[in-house]
Design a protein around this motif. Structure first.
Motif, short mmCIF file in Angstrom:
data_model
loop_
_atom_site.label_atom_id
_atom_site.label_comp_id
_atom_site.label_asym_id
_atom_site.label_seq_id
_atom_site.Cartn_x
_atom_site.Cartn_y
_atom_site.Cartn_z
N ALA A 58 0.84 -1.20 0.00
CA ALA A 58 0.00 0.00 0.00
C ALA A 58 0.88 1.25 0.00
CB ALA A 58 -0.92 0.01 1.23
N ASP A 59 0.33 2.34 -0.50
CA ASP A 59 1.07 3.60 -0.56
C ASP A 59 0.89 4.47 0.68
OD1 ASP A 59 2.16 3.10 -3.07
OD2 ASP A 59 0.43 3.94 -4.09
N LYS A 60 -0.02 4.07 1.59
CA LYS A 60 -0.29 4.87 2.78
C LYS A 60 -0.20 4.00 4.02
CE LYS A 60 -3.27 8.01 0.24
NZ LYS A 60 -4.62 8.56 0.09
N LEU A 61 0.32 4.60 5.09
CA LEU A 61 0.51 3.90 6.35
C LEU A 61 0.14 4.81 7.50
CD1 LEU A 61 1.86 1.53 8.05
CD2 LEU A 61 3.96 2.88 7.91
N VAL A 62 -0.65 4.29 8.43
CA VAL A 62 -0.92 4.97 9.69
C VAL A 62 -0.48 4.01 10.77
CG1 VAL A 62 -2.62 6.04 11.21
CG2 VAL A 62 -2.86 6.27 8.73
N ALA A 63 0.49 4.43 11.58
CA ALA A 63 1.06 3.54 12.59
C ALA A 63 1.27 4.29 13.89
CB ALA A 63 2.39 2.97 12.09
N SER A 64 1.04 3.58 14.98
CA SER A 64 1.33 4.16 16.29
C SER A 64 2.18 3.19 17.09
CB SER A 64 0.03 4.49 17.05
OG SER A 64 -0.71 3.32 17.31
N LEU B 52 11.10 4.36 9.58
CA LEU B 52 10.16 4.55 8.48
C LEU B 52 10.86 5.08 7.23
CD1 LEU B 52 7.16 6.04 10.47
CD2 LEU B 52 7.25 3.80 9.37
N GLU B 53 11.70 6.08 7.41
CA GLU B 53 12.41 6.66 6.26
C GLU B 53 13.30 5.63 5.57
OE1 GLU B 53 14.34 10.21 7.78
OE2 GLU B 53 12.41 11.01 8.45
N GLU C 13 3.50 8.20 3.67
CA GLU C 13 3.24 7.73 2.30
C GLU C 13 4.51 7.14 1.75
OE1 GLU C 13 1.63 11.02 0.06
OE2 GLU C 13 -0.21 11.07 1.27
N ARG C 14 4.33 6.13 0.90
CA ARG C 14 5.48 5.48 0.26
C ARG C 14 6.20 6.50 -0.59
NH1 ARG C 14 8.13 1.17 1.40
NH2 ARG C 14 6.31 -0.18 1.54
N LYS C 15 7.53 6.57 -0.45
CA LYS C 15 8.33 7.48 -1.28
C LYS C 15 8.25 7.03 -2.73
CE LYS C 15 11.73 8.59 2.27
NZ LYS C 15 13.13 8.44 2.67
N LYS C 16 8.12 8.00 -3.60
CA LYS C 16 8.04 7.70 -5.04
C LYS C 16 9.40 7.47 -5.62
CE LYS C 16 3.61 8.38 -5.11
NZ LYS C 16 2.77 7.36 -4.73
#
Length: 174
Positions: A92-98, A132-133, A171-174
């Motif tokens: 997926a291109d989007k991530l919400v994480a805690s 994440l980066e 968001e996933r880096k392009k």
């Protein structure tokens, strides 16, 4: 419904952050087995699929076979030995994480009875950001909040103003 007690404050902050970051109806793969929060996401208009309890350090099959637009991971990555590998496997291109943050005045959480309920990592915000980066994600928004407890003492006092939870939208880096 929400009070300033566990897990209600965490649920309130998490659902508000999710709704501010992800439009409905989105198809979400929620890392972790079905739970009260994944049910709350469904009630709030998201299409939610959960992983099946597999060891996400070793088995990425559900992640790789998912066509979800968004992956959510609420208090999951601290339980993995190698969260980098899971983060890289997400399509997926989007991530919400805690995550729960490392508290300098309290040891890492470790259940003495449940081998799965252990924290291999308790991150500081900058460590999670770097993870994440490095895994190919760009953080677009983040927040953190405290988790006060109704006890008397130095640690409960420190919990009243020391952030305990950190959440990001990436968001996933392009």
């Amino acid at each position: 419904m929400y009070e300033n007690s566990f897990p209600n404050k965490r649920y309130k902050k998490t659902i508000e952050f999710l709704e501010a970051s992800i439009s409905k109806p989105a198809n979400i793969l929620d890392l972790g087995v079905q739970n009260p929060f994944s049910e709350l996401m469904t009630e709030r208009g998201y299409n939610v699929e959960n992983t099946l309890g597999e060891d996400l350090d070793l088995d990425f099959s559900t992640i790789l076979n998912s066509d979800a637009d968004v992956v959510t991971a609420f208090e999951i990555f601290e339980h993995l030995i190698a969260p980098f590998n899971t983060l890289k496997a997400i399509k997926a291109d989007k991530l919400v994480a805690s995550i729960p943050l490392r508290l300098w005045f309290a040891p890492a959480y470790r259940s003495k009875t449940d081998m799965w309920d252990r924290h291999y990592h308790e991150f500081e915000t900058w460590q999670f950001d770097w993870l994440l980066e490095k895994a190919g994600w760009e953080i677009k928004n983040s927040d953190q909040w405290t988790n006060p407890v109704k006890k008397i003492g130095i640690r409960p006092l420190l919990r009243s103003f020391t952030p305990r939870y950190y959440i990001v939208y990436a968001e996933r880096k392009k």
